[in-house]
Enzyme design. Structure first.
Site, PDB file in Angstrom:
ATOM      1  N   GLY A   1       0.898  -1.312  -0.128  1.00 54.95           N
ATOM      2  CA  GLY A   1       0.276  -0.339   0.300  1.00 54.95           C
ATOM      3  C   GLY A   1       0.618   1.410   0.067  1.00 54.95           C
TER       4      GLY A   1
ATOM      5  N   PRO B   1       2.829   5.135   1.067  1.00 51.94           N
ATOM      6  CA  PRO B   1       3.042   5.100   2.730  1.00 51.94           C
ATOM      7  C   PRO B   1       2.378   5.711   3.465  1.00 51.94           C
ATOM      8  CG  PRO B   1       4.616   6.003   0.450  1.00 51.94           C
ATOM      9  CD  PRO B   1       3.333   5.245   0.362  1.00 51.94           C
TER      10      PRO B   1
ATOM     11  N   GLU C   1      -8.440  33.280  -8.951  1.00 46.43           N
ATOM     12  CA  GLU C   1      -9.088  32.409  -8.185  1.00 46.43           C
ATOM     13  C   GLU C   1     -10.406  31.766  -8.158  1.00 46.43           C
ATOM     14  OE1 GLU C   1      -7.614  30.045  -6.409  1.00 46.43           O
ATOM     15  OE2 GLU C   1      -5.427  30.923  -7.303  1.00 46.43           O
TER      16      GLU C   1
END
Length: 606
Positions: free
Chosen positions: A206, A208, A430
């Protein structure tokens, strides 16, 4: 538990017995032998022998007088008296004054103290130092110095206070898979009766930070057995053969303490696929270590009570001989936690800190989409640190949400002061992202928009949060995501008529997503369901390698460019059609610097 044979009596034990006997003889027998060599006489006898001129040598000490007869064959001793004329009488009798010690030990005493005792001390000291060096080197014959032959495995003895499955959340499937191992260690007879044996090895794979090491410790805690822990890199040594020696030592200790669990973290350090050609140096050492590991795993039965657990982020790089049935029989995936798992992990770590008690962990879990268990623990810790910085006794909901922003984008960079023009550009950039996302049907809702610079280098960001976990994404959803990524640049072009470097990260993400759609996801009419690229190390970033000709690569590039350009044009049209809202929202963000998703939607829907 297997019986541990008593070690043989060390040789130094017999040397100590011999030394004790010598000391005993020296204390009890030697004084008597020495006493026979010196005769005690009274002072009158000494005066008489002086008058008769029968004294050969004389030595006057502080508390006694030693003297011999004329032929020095006998040594006498007498007490020292207050006799002022003694020296003159001795001199007149012809006695010879000497400063040498007349008393002499017997030949046996002289031999023991001159030869036997020094040799015994050197032999004993040599044996002691030799055994000490052997113990440090490897604990057995054939071991070398400097700990190069010893495994140095960390042993966690069985304890009722160890980690349990209840301490690990978000990996329910892996827990259920490993619970069978625990049941076997508790009730081995149940499996032996039917003829079943447990897997010799279990491989945890899997990304980290998902809790592979903690799961291994939880298995040992539930089974209440000794737990040996060692990293794969600790087997690799400079000298050829040392890694194999460490493997032998590790399995020897494990067999002595069975039933037990041996955990090898990052096993890919020694378990990588072997090459066909000859290797030198570290590669040859690694292959010898792997060969020894394969041999040891074949050297004990599945019912011996020794369970081998290993963890890796790169299962595709392991040697097929290591992952075949009979060695690592079972692979247990430990994936990133889902929404429910993230919420449970947050609650476990939040128990370690003080909170206000009104924390909505479901909101935090949705905001932390894609986070690993280690990252969630870091989020909780950052929330506690933020509370301390603000001189508060407990962490609040705002602390948790701010900690997610810290993990995603870094801390607020207060030293970075944008000019008025730059601030306007970032505000429009943004809002361009947020407005394009809000006007599309398959986009995640906007959670927060900010134009406060961050330590990661971002001058602002737009945070989108899905309502739940999505395991499949349609072509339309991916196209809308690309359009949202291009919304910032499209807003700059529409309002200012120029472009800036602020869209560099957006461009990278949009290009990568479009290339995956064409080369991996089969979302191209020209290439249909043909894979042009494969992902390597999917748990470590997922680097892509292309397996096609240069001409095909050129066609892929052209289609990627067309796809991104198409979504860029769509984003520009959305913003142009909603120019008034774009201006209003950008002005509001410019004044507030940070706004929530609720504030954004309220102005948008007004």
């Amino acid at each position: 538990m297997n019986e541990i044979k008593r070690p043989k009596t060390p040789l130094i034990f017999y040397y100590l017995i011999v030394l004790f006997v010598i000391m005993l003889v020296n204390a009890l027998v030697m004084p008597r032998l020495a006493e026979r060599a010196v005769q005690e006489v009274d002072y009158g006898t000494f005066m008489s022998m002086t008058e008769k001129q029968e004294i050969g040598k004389v030595q006057i000490q502080s508390n006694q007088i030693l003297f011999t007869n004329k032929d020095n064959s006998t040594v006498y001793r007498t007490g020292l008296m207050d006799d002022p004329g003694l020296v003159e009488r001795l001199y007149a009798s012809g006695a010879e004054f000497t400063s040498e010690i007349i008393e002499q030990a017997s030949p046996l005493v002289s031999f023991i103290f001159s030869w036997v005792l020094p040799i015994a001390i050197f032999v004993i000291l040599g044996q002691f130092l030799s055994r000490k060096m052997m113990d440090k080197a490897g604990g057995g014959p054939g071991s070398l110095m400097f700990n190069m032959g010893k495994s140095n495995a960390r042993v966690y003895v069985k304890s009722s206070d160890g980690i349990r499955f209840s301490d690990v959340e978000g990996v329910d499937e892996a827990e259920n898979n490993l619970a069978e191992i625990v049941d076997y260690l508790h009730n081995p007879e149940k499996y032996r009766e039917i003829g079943a044996t447990m897997p010799k090895g279990v491989l945890l794979v899997g990304p980290p930070g998902t809790g592979k090491t903690m799961l291994a410790k939880a298995v040992a805690g539930e089974a209440n057995v000794p737990f040996f822990s060692m990293s794969g890199s600790e087997f690799v040594e400079m000298f050829v053969g040392m890694g194999a020696s460490k493997v032998r030592d590790l399995f020897r200790q494990a067999k002595e303490k069975a039933p037990c669990i041996v955990f090898i973290d990052e096993i890919d350090a020694i378990g990588q696929k072997r090459s066909g050609g000859s290797q030198i140096g570290g590669n040859d050492e690694r292959e010898q270590t792997l060969n020894q590991l394969l041999t040891e795993m074949d050297g004990f039965e599945g019912n011996s009570g020794v369970i081998i657990l290993a963890a890796t982020n790169r299962p595709e790089s392991l040697d097929p001989a290591l992952t075949r049935p009979g060695r690592f029989d079972r692979q247990v995936p430990v994936e990133l936690p889902d929404l429910k798992g993230r919420e449970a992990i947050l609650k476990i770590h939040a128990k370690k800190i003080k909170t206000t008690g009104d924390i909505d962990y479901s909101v935090i879990a949705r905001m932390a989409s894609g986070a690993s268990g280690a990252e969630l623990a870091n989020i909780v810790n950052e929330a506690a640190l933020r509370a301390v910085r603000d001189n508060r006794k407990a962490a609040t909901q705002e602390d948790f949400e701010a900690s997610i922003e810290t993990v995603i984008a870094g801390y607020e960079k207060k030293s970075a002061i944008l000019s008025d023009k730059e601030k306007h550009i970032v505000a429009y950039h943004e809002i361009g992202h947020a407005l394009v996302a809000a006007m599309q049907t398959h986009s995640a809702p906007v959670q927060k928009i900010t134009i406060i610079p961050r330590t990661s280098g971002a001058l602002g960001y737009t945070l989108q949060v899905d309502e739940g976990d999505h395991y499949l994404m349609s072509k339309e959803e991916l196209e809308n995501k690309i359009a949202t990524l291009t919304g910032g640049r499209a807003a700059e072009e529409l309002v200012f008529g120029s472009v800036t470097t602020g869209a560099s990260n957006d461009i990278e993400q949009a290009t990568k997503l479009a290339r995956s759609m064409v080369s991996r996801f089969g979302m191209s009419e020209d290439f249909d369901m043909v894979a042009m690229a494969t992902v390597q190390d999917k748990y470590l970033g997922g680097d892509t390698s292309f397996s096609c000709s240069d001409d095909t690569q050129t066609k892929i590039d052209a289609e990627v460019i067309a796809l991104v350009k198409q979504q860029h044009e769509k984003a520009s049209k959305i913003l142009a059609d909603n120019r008034a809202r774009l201006d209003e929202l950008a002005k509001y963000l410019y004044e507030k610097e940070s706004i929530t998703g609720e504030e954004f939607m309220k102005i948008l829907n007004a």
